[in-house]
Design a protein around this motif. Structure first.
Motif, mmCIF file in Angstrom:
data_model
loop_
_atom_site.group_PDB
_atom_site.id
_atom_site.type_symbol
_atom_site.label_atom_id
_atom_site.label_comp_id
_atom_site.label_asym_id
_atom_site.label_seq_id
_atom_site.Cartn_x
_atom_site.Cartn_y
_atom_site.Cartn_z
ATOM 1 N N ILE A 85 0.925 -1.286 -0.319
ATOM 2 C CA ILE A 85 -0.266 0.031 0.195
ATOM 3 C C ILE A 85 0.992 1.244 0.166
ATOM 4 N N PHE A 86 1.846 0.986 0.518
ATOM 5 C CA PHE A 86 3.052 2.444 0.820
ATOM 6 C C PHE A 86 3.111 2.762 -0.466
ATOM 7 N N PHE A 87 4.040 2.101 -0.981
ATOM 8 C CA PHE A 87 4.610 2.644 -2.016
ATOM 9 C C PHE A 87 3.811 1.941 -3.203
ATOM 10 N N THR A 88 2.948 1.356 -3.428
ATOM 11 C CA THR A 88 1.817 1.734 -4.345
ATOM 12 C C THR A 88 1.284 3.544 -4.516
ATOM 13 N N SER A 89 0.635 3.684 -3.309
ATOM 14 C CA SER A 89 -0.010 4.719 -3.666
ATOM 15 C C SER A 89 1.235 5.488 -3.983
ATOM 16 N N LYS A 90 2.514 5.848 -3.340
ATOM 17 C CA LYS A 90 3.389 7.017 -3.711
ATOM 18 C C LYS A 90 3.412 6.426 -5.337
ATOM 19 N N LEU A 91 3.086 4.573 -5.996
ATOM 20 C CA LEU A 91 3.286 5.641 -7.929
ATOM 21 C C LEU A 91 1.643 6.160 -7.884
ATOM 22 N N ALA A 92 1.082 6.008 -6.751
ATOM 23 C CA ALA A 92 -0.296 6.849 -7.946
ATOM 24 C C ALA A 92 -0.645 7.766 -7.928
ATOM 25 N N ASP A 93 0.563 8.154 -6.929
ATOM 26 C CA ASP A 93 0.312 9.629 -6.487
ATOM 27 C C ASP A 93 1.186 10.228 -7.489
ATOM 28 N N ALA A 99 0.853 6.030 -16.283
ATOM 29 C CA ALA A 99 1.024 6.072 -17.538
ATOM 30 C C ALA A 99 1.181 4.185 -17.852
ATOM 31 N N MET A 100 1.311 3.650 -17.010
ATOM 32 C CA MET A 100 1.863 2.374 -17.092
ATOM 33 C C MET A 100 0.279 1.828 -17.876
ATOM 34 N N MET A 101 -1.292 2.101 -17.465
ATOM 35 C CA MET A 101 -1.826 1.825 -17.949
ATOM 36 C C MET A 101 -2.751 2.503 -19.226
ATOM 37 N N SER A 102 -2.034 3.632 -19.558
ATOM 38 C CA SER A 102 -2.018 4.297 -20.859
ATOM 39 C C SER A 102 -1.294 3.324 -21.990
ATOM 40 N N LEU A 299 -2.803 -10.438 0.658
ATOM 41 C CA LEU A 299 -2.366 -9.619 1.029
ATOM 42 C C LEU A 299 -1.860 -8.892 0.174
ATOM 43 N N ALA A 300 -0.981 -9.119 -0.795
ATOM 44 C CA ALA A 300 0.182 -8.362 -2.145
ATOM 45 C C ALA A 300 -1.369 -7.886 -3.038
ATOM 46 N N THR A 301 -1.936 -8.467 -2.847
ATOM 47 C CA THR A 301 -2.810 -8.650 -3.766
ATOM 48 C C THR A 301 -3.676 -7.233 -3.492
ATOM 49 N N ILE A 302 -5.065 -7.605 -2.686
ATOM 50 C CA ILE A 302 -5.844 -6.941 -1.786
ATOM 51 C C ILE A 302 -4.813 -5.010 -1.488
ATOM 52 N N GLY A 303 -3.818 -5.000 -1.379
ATOM 53 C CA GLY A 303 -2.938 -4.302 -1.668
ATOM 54 C C GLY A 303 -2.950 -3.318 -2.462
ATOM 55 N N PHE A 304 -2.943 -3.548 -3.559
ATOM 56 C CA PHE A 304 -2.585 -3.194 -5.339
ATOM 57 C C PHE A 304 -4.075 -2.541 -5.321
ATOM 58 N N LEU A 305 -4.844 -3.572 -4.974
ATOM 59 C CA LEU A 305 -6.237 -3.057 -5.723
ATOM 60 C C LEU A 305 -7.385 -1.615 -4.701
ATOM 61 N N LEU A 306 -6.664 -2.221 -3.208
ATOM 62 C CA LEU A 306 -6.768 -0.674 -2.809
ATOM 63 C C LEU A 306 -6.388 0.725 -2.925
ATOM 64 N N SER A 307 -4.964 0.738 -3.109
ATOM 65 C CA SER A 307 -4.077 1.204 -3.851
ATOM 66 C C SER A 307 -3.327 2.300 -4.856
ATOM 67 N N ARG A 309 -5.246 2.932 -7.194
ATOM 68 C CA ARG A 309 -6.081 4.220 -8.537
ATOM 69 C C ARG A 309 -5.707 5.630 -7.096
ATOM 70 N N LYS A 310 -5.368 7.041 -8.130
ATOM 71 C CA LYS A 310 -5.280 7.886 -7.422
ATOM 72 C C LYS A 310 -6.258 8.631 -6.479
ATOM 73 N N ARG A 311 -5.791 8.854 -5.391
ATOM 74 C CA ARG A 311 -7.076 9.218 -4.494
ATOM 75 C C ARG A 311 -6.832 11.104 -4.351
ATOM 76 N N LYS A 312 -8.216 11.241 -3.958
ATOM 77 C CA LYS A 312 -8.197 12.855 -3.136
ATOM 78 C C LYS A 312 -6.772 13.126 -1.886
ATOM 79 N N GLY A 313 -7.684 12.032 -0.533
ATOM 80 C CA GLY A 313 -6.643 12.151 0.243
ATOM 81 C C GLY A 313 -5.642 11.351 0.634
ATOM 82 N N GLY A 314 -4.775 11.227 -0.465
ATOM 83 C CA GLY A 314 -3.574 10.544 -1.241
ATOM 84 C C GLY A 314 -4.002 9.559 -0.117
#
Length: 372
Positions: A85-93, A99-102, A299-307, A309-314
């Protein structure tokens, strides 16, 4: 060379290597940070006990060298969740995932490096939990009982157990410090009839013998019964192989943690042979050692899916939800294990039920993520 090139191009692209490095780097950094804090808190809280109980310096060092891998492995699922969640959220932010999905990457393709990193963690968790950590757990548990809780019983009274089919051993008094038993008897039965009765004033476990179960008996008297006839033999000392060990006579607190997988299976077989209670504790431990590594994938799968996408609250919301889910997973593990031990649940079900339940959650979140 062609195989290596194929693997590099198809399994380990530059993107995969980047994500795997981020995942594993964050995972090991979080372990280092949190366990370092845990060691400092544990030492601060127990330093008075260590001083009062005269804990040796080298014993203290060995204790924390065993403390670190044990608790790192125990809370590996929590570290996986936090790391992802920590590093994926940073990638999303940083809009890196956008860019990867584009480029046309699907969610499933983005998950691939996460699964490869999870496989490394799962393998490490299995090896540590099955072979490495148990070898140091006996020393860690002994140190805790001796210098932290001051509950370290060294004697046992009136022990009776079945050591083999139709063979019953009895020890009136056992001293674990000297590995000696007093007023020992060994009865052998065939078709419910007593055929041999051995008594010894003292027995001594041979810790230097190459063979397991090696005992030396002193002042031995053997009665062999053949119908109405009886043959009595007296021997001053007798070396014998008796299928019991000091840990059978003086069970260690949390003994299941100090046994490797092979030793666990042997111990379970011995307990079943003796008709002893408490088998479920060892069976649950055995199955958990195979179930726990799979938590890294779930848990890696769930963590990725939760984080992802870019969110307003970070990352705050995702991290909070991830911590809640990982705490729920650990609590679920504890509750299911308790039910298996106390309520006759199948041990395999108790070990795998948290994984099965969170797999369902992961599938549901994945389907929702695909729909957008």
């Amino acid at each position: 060379m062609k195989l290596i090139t194929y693997i590099r191009r198809n399994l380990f692209s530059r993107l995969d290597r980047y994500v795997i490095a981020k995942f594993l780097g964050t995972y090991f950094f979080s372990i280092l940070l949190i366990i370092s804090i845990a060691v400092v808190f544990d030492f601060s809280e127990n330093s008075d006990k260590f001083t009062m109980n005269h804990a040796p310096a080298m014993g203290l060092v060995r204790y924390y060298l065993n403390f670190i891998p044990f608790y790192s492995n125990l809370f590996s699922a929590l570290f996986v969740f936090i790391s992802v969640i920590f590093f994926t959220s940073k990638l999303a932010d940083g809009s890196e995932i956008i860019a990867m999905m584009s480029t046309g990457m699907s969610i499933g393709r983005l998950l691939r490096p996460y699964m490869l990193a999870a496989a490394v963690i799962a393998a490490l968790t299995f090896v540590l939990g099955s072979e490495v950590i148990p070898r140091g757990s006996a020393s860690r548990i002994d140190f805790e009982l001796r210098y932290k809780s001051r509950r370290h019983p060294q004697v046992a009274e009136h022990i009776q157990l079945q050591v083999d089919t139709g063979i019953i051993a009895y020890v009136d008094h056992y001293d674990n410090l000297t590995k000696s038993g007093y007023r020992f008897s060994l009865d052998q039965f065939e078709r419910k009839s007593l055929v041999s009765h051995l008594t010894a004033s003292r027995i001594q476990y041979d810790t230097l013998a190459d063979e397991r179960y090696h005992w030396r008996l002193y002042d031995v008297r053997i009665r062999r019964l053949q119908g109405l006839r009886e043959h009595i033999t007296h021997v001053a000392t007798l070396d014998s192989v008796i299928h019991m060990e000091p840990r059978d006579l003086m069970p260690m607190h949390n003994q299941q943690q100090a046994l490797t997988n092979r030793e666990l299976l042997d111990h379970i077989d011995r307990l079943r042979l003796r008709g002893a209670g408490g088998v479920a504790i060892f069976e649950v431990e055995y199955h958990k050692r195979f179930a726990d590594p799979f938590a890294a994938f779930i848990l890696a799968t769930i963590g990725f899916l939760l984080s992802f996408r870019k969110r307003k609250g970070g990352m705050g919301g995702s991290l909070g939800l991830g911590l809640a889910l990982s705490a729920t997973y650990i609590l679920f593990q504890t509750v299911s294990s308790t039910f298996a031990i106390n309520s006759n649940w199948p041990p395999a079900l108790a070990a795998w039920l948290p994984n099965l339940s969170f797999t369902v959650i992961a599938i549901a979140i994945y389907r929702k993520a695909i729909k957008g």
